[in-house]
Design a protein around this motif. Structure first.
Motif, short mmCIF file in Angstrom:
data_model
loop_
_atom_site.label_atom_id
_atom_site.label_comp_id
_atom_site.label_asym_id
_atom_site.label_seq_id
_atom_site.Cartn_x
_atom_site.Cartn_y
_atom_site.Cartn_z
N SER A 1 42.22 47.43 37.79
CA SER A 1 41.37 46.50 37.07
C SER A 1 41.60 45.08 37.56
CB SER A 1 41.64 46.57 35.57
OG SER A 1 40.80 45.68 34.87
N TYR A 2 40.52 44.34 37.77
CA TYR A 2 40.59 42.92 38.09
C TYR A 2 40.07 42.12 36.91
CZ TYR A 2 41.65 43.41 43.06
OH TYR A 2 42.27 43.67 44.25
N TYR A 3 40.65 40.94 36.71
CA TYR A 3 40.19 40.04 35.66
C TYR A 3 39.76 38.73 36.31
CZ TYR A 3 42.43 43.38 32.56
OH TYR A 3 42.79 44.53 31.91
N ASN A 4 38.57 38.30 36.01
CA ASN A 4 38.03 37.11 36.64
C ASN A 4 38.68 35.85 36.07
OD1 ASN A 4 36.23 38.78 38.01
ND2 ASN A 4 34.73 38.66 36.36
N TRP A 5 39.11 34.96 36.95
CA TRP A 5 39.79 33.74 36.52
C TRP A 5 38.92 32.51 36.67
CZ3 TRP A 5 45.67 32.83 37.38
CH2 TRP A 5 46.38 33.75 36.62
N ALA B 1 27.19 29.39 36.72
CA ALA B 1 27.92 30.65 36.74
C ALA B 1 28.88 30.66 35.56
CB ALA B 1 28.69 30.82 38.04
N CYS B 2 28.76 31.67 34.71
CA CYS B 2 29.62 31.82 33.54
C CYS B 2 30.57 32.98 33.81
CB CYS B 2 28.79 32.10 32.29
SG CYS B 2 27.63 30.80 31.87
N VAL B 3 31.85 32.67 33.92
CA VAL B 3 32.86 33.65 34.31
C VAL B 3 33.69 34.00 33.09
CG1 VAL B 3 34.79 34.14 35.85
CG2 VAL B 3 32.93 32.64 36.61
N ASP B 4 33.59 35.27 32.66
CA ASP B 4 34.48 35.73 31.60
C ASP B 4 35.45 36.74 32.21
OD1 ASP B 4 33.36 38.35 31.56
OD2 ASP B 4 31.83 37.72 30.14
N THR B 5 36.23 37.38 31.38
CA THR B 5 37.30 38.23 31.88
C THR B 5 36.79 39.35 32.78
OG1 THR B 5 38.58 37.79 29.90
CG2 THR B 5 39.23 39.69 31.19
N ASN C 1 24.77 27.03 47.98
CA ASN C 1 24.19 28.31 48.38
C ASN C 1 25.15 29.48 48.21
OD1 ASN C 1 22.03 29.92 49.48
ND2 ASN C 1 23.19 30.03 51.39
N SER C 2 26.41 29.21 47.93
CA SER C 2 27.38 30.29 47.79
C SER C 2 28.28 30.03 46.58
CB SER C 2 28.25 30.42 49.05
OG SER C 2 27.47 30.73 50.18
N PHE C 3 28.82 31.11 46.05
CA PHE C 3 29.74 31.02 44.91
C PHE C 3 30.96 31.85 45.23
CE2 PHE C 3 31.41 32.54 40.83
CZ PHE C 3 31.58 31.33 40.16
N CYS C 4 32.14 31.25 45.10
CA CYS C 4 33.39 31.98 45.33
C CYS C 4 34.05 32.29 44.00
CB CYS C 4 34.34 31.17 46.21
SG CYS C 4 35.90 32.02 46.55
N LEU C 5 34.33 33.55 43.76
CA LEU C 5 34.96 34.00 42.54
C LEU C 5 36.42 34.33 42.81
CD1 LEU C 5 34.66 35.02 39.53
CD2 LEU C 5 34.37 37.29 40.53
N GLN C 6 37.29 33.85 41.95
CA GLN C 6 38.72 34.17 42.03
C GLN C 6 39.04 35.17 40.93
OE1 GLN C 6 41.50 30.87 42.26
NE2 GLN C 6 42.96 31.95 40.95
N SER C 7 39.63 36.30 41.32
CA SER C 7 39.98 37.35 40.37
C SER C 7 41.46 37.65 40.47
CB SER C 7 39.18 38.63 40.64
OG SER C 7 37.79 38.39 40.55
N TYR C 8 41.97 38.24 39.41
CA TYR C 8 43.40 38.54 39.33
C TYR C 8 43.57 40.02 39.02
CZ TYR C 8 48.17 38.54 37.46
OH TYR C 8 49.50 38.80 37.22
N CYS C 9 44.43 40.67 39.79
CA CYS C 9 44.66 42.10 39.62
C CYS C 9 45.86 42.34 38.72
CB CYS C 9 44.88 42.74 40.99
SG CYS C 9 45.44 44.45 40.92
#
Length: 370
Positions: A161-165, A127-131, A174-182
């Motif tokens: 707008s949320y920005y992925n951290w 998983a490649c997480v950018d902004t 089997n699962s991926f948790c994404l943390q985002s910042y508002c």
């Protein structure tokens, strides 16, 4: 699912011995002005250079728990308006890289300081997480699909707008948790399930500060501060039988033998599950006399123990797989993205700064090559 945060008593951490392990610490350093990955062997007190890019360097990386596969994203400017990112994998001993694919992101702002990479435990997905989005890369098929996109939407209230951290795969992959910042100072956590391609949003609380997957992959341990809610820890239950993700309050302030938790600490962060009934959490607060507290605790529910570990101003912290070493990135500025590398040896009770000439370290990861 086993629950966390039971009543506990304070004792010192005394460990009779550790399982034989060949543990190494990986980290990014910009010591040469270019971010590259280095590996530290605490037993030999030696360093190895994993990457040596001379110009733009590493934007993010992750490694499988057994240390056998390393996934790295390397920055490469295409034009003034576009940034090329190369996704690279390496098999241990990491001396040969395979370029999986190259993709282009609009402007430098897309990677800023928050670009993160996560590889699943089996080494099949990255998983490649950018902004502004999260790409799921199938390494076997070399295909990409976006599993999260957070674009600016007008007239959407406080969170336009949320920005992925960053994010992390569950232990079963089997699962991926994404943390985002508002933009309104709010964090949110979203879970994507691989086999069903479904999404779930964890209930948003203003005070949630971080997460760690439970060993059974059926829930998340969440830390929280006292911004309008009780400071402490929560469990996000991801059981398939529950239609919504429920948060169960697991508050350290409720530990009967530790009333000072409630009185002294207002922020909890950097949670890390260490075992079935053991986890680590960083707590901050201010005493009545104005003393600032920066305390790291290991909580063992099975033994009813809370252990206070060496105090430093952590912005990242990781326990080695055997539990012998504690590594951290320390910086008095809690908003800093990098700092000095720190190591504590539970066996000798000795601590020291390593790589002490450099204060640009970040993204620490432990591996066990036994």
């Amino acid at each position: 699912m086993k629950r966390y945060i039971l009543p506990a008593v304070l004792i010192c951490l005394l460990m009779a011995g550790y399982l034989a392990a060949d543990e190494r610490l990986l980290f990014i350093s910009e010591d040469t002005r270019v971010p590259n990955i280095y590996m530290y062997d605490p037993a030999a007190n030696s360093f190895d250079t994993i990457t040596s890019y001379p110009i733009n360097g590493v934007a993010g990386y992750d490694i499988t728990p057994d240390g056998r596969m390393l996934a790295t994203v390397v920055t490469n400017p295409v034009t003034e308006e576009y940034l090329g990112l190369k996704l690279v994998t390496r098999a241990y001993p990491y001396d040969y890289e395979k370029i999986v694919m190259t993709f282009v992101v609009e402007s430098w702002d897309a990677v800023r300081d928050k670009y993160k990479v996560a590889v699943d435990p089996a080494g099949k997905y990255v998983a490649c997480v950018d902004t502004m989005g999260t790409m799921l890369v199938n390494l076997d098929q070399e295909t990409i699909k976006y599993i999260f996109t957070h674009r600016k939407r007008p007239n959407m209230g406080v969170c336009e707008s949320y920005y992925n951290w960053g994010g992390e795969f569950s232990p079963d992959g089997n699962s991926f948790c994404l943390q985002s910042y508002c933009v309104a100072n709010r964090l949110r956590f979203d879970v994507y399930t691989m086999d069903s391609a479904t999404y779930r949003n964890i209930y948003e609380l203003d005070n949630i500060t971080g997460f760690s997957w439970l060993n059974g992959s059926d829930g998340l341990l969440l830390s929280a501060n006292s911004c309008g809610e009780s400071a402490g820890l929560y469990i996000a239950d991801l059981s398939p039988s529950i239609p919504l993700i429920n948060l169960e309050v697991c508050n350290l302030a409720r530990a009967k033998c530790n009333k000072y938790f409630k009185e002294m600490y207002s922020e909890f962060m950097l949670p890390k599950v260490l075992g079935e009934e053991k986890f680590m959490v960083y707590a901050k607060g201010v005493k009545y006399d104005g003393t600032v507290l920066n305390d790291l605790f290991i909580v063992d529910q099975g033994e009813q123990i809370i252990t206070e570990v060496v105090k430093r101003p952590y912005i990242e912290v990781r326990m080695s797989p055997s539990g012998r070493y504690l590594a951290g990135v320390v910086n008095p500025n809690p908003l800093a993205n990098h700092g000095r590398l720190f190591l504590y040896d539970n066996e000798t009770n000795l601590s020291s700064d390593i790589w002490d000439h450099d204060s640009t370290c970040t993204q620490i990861q432990w591996i066990d090559l036994k």
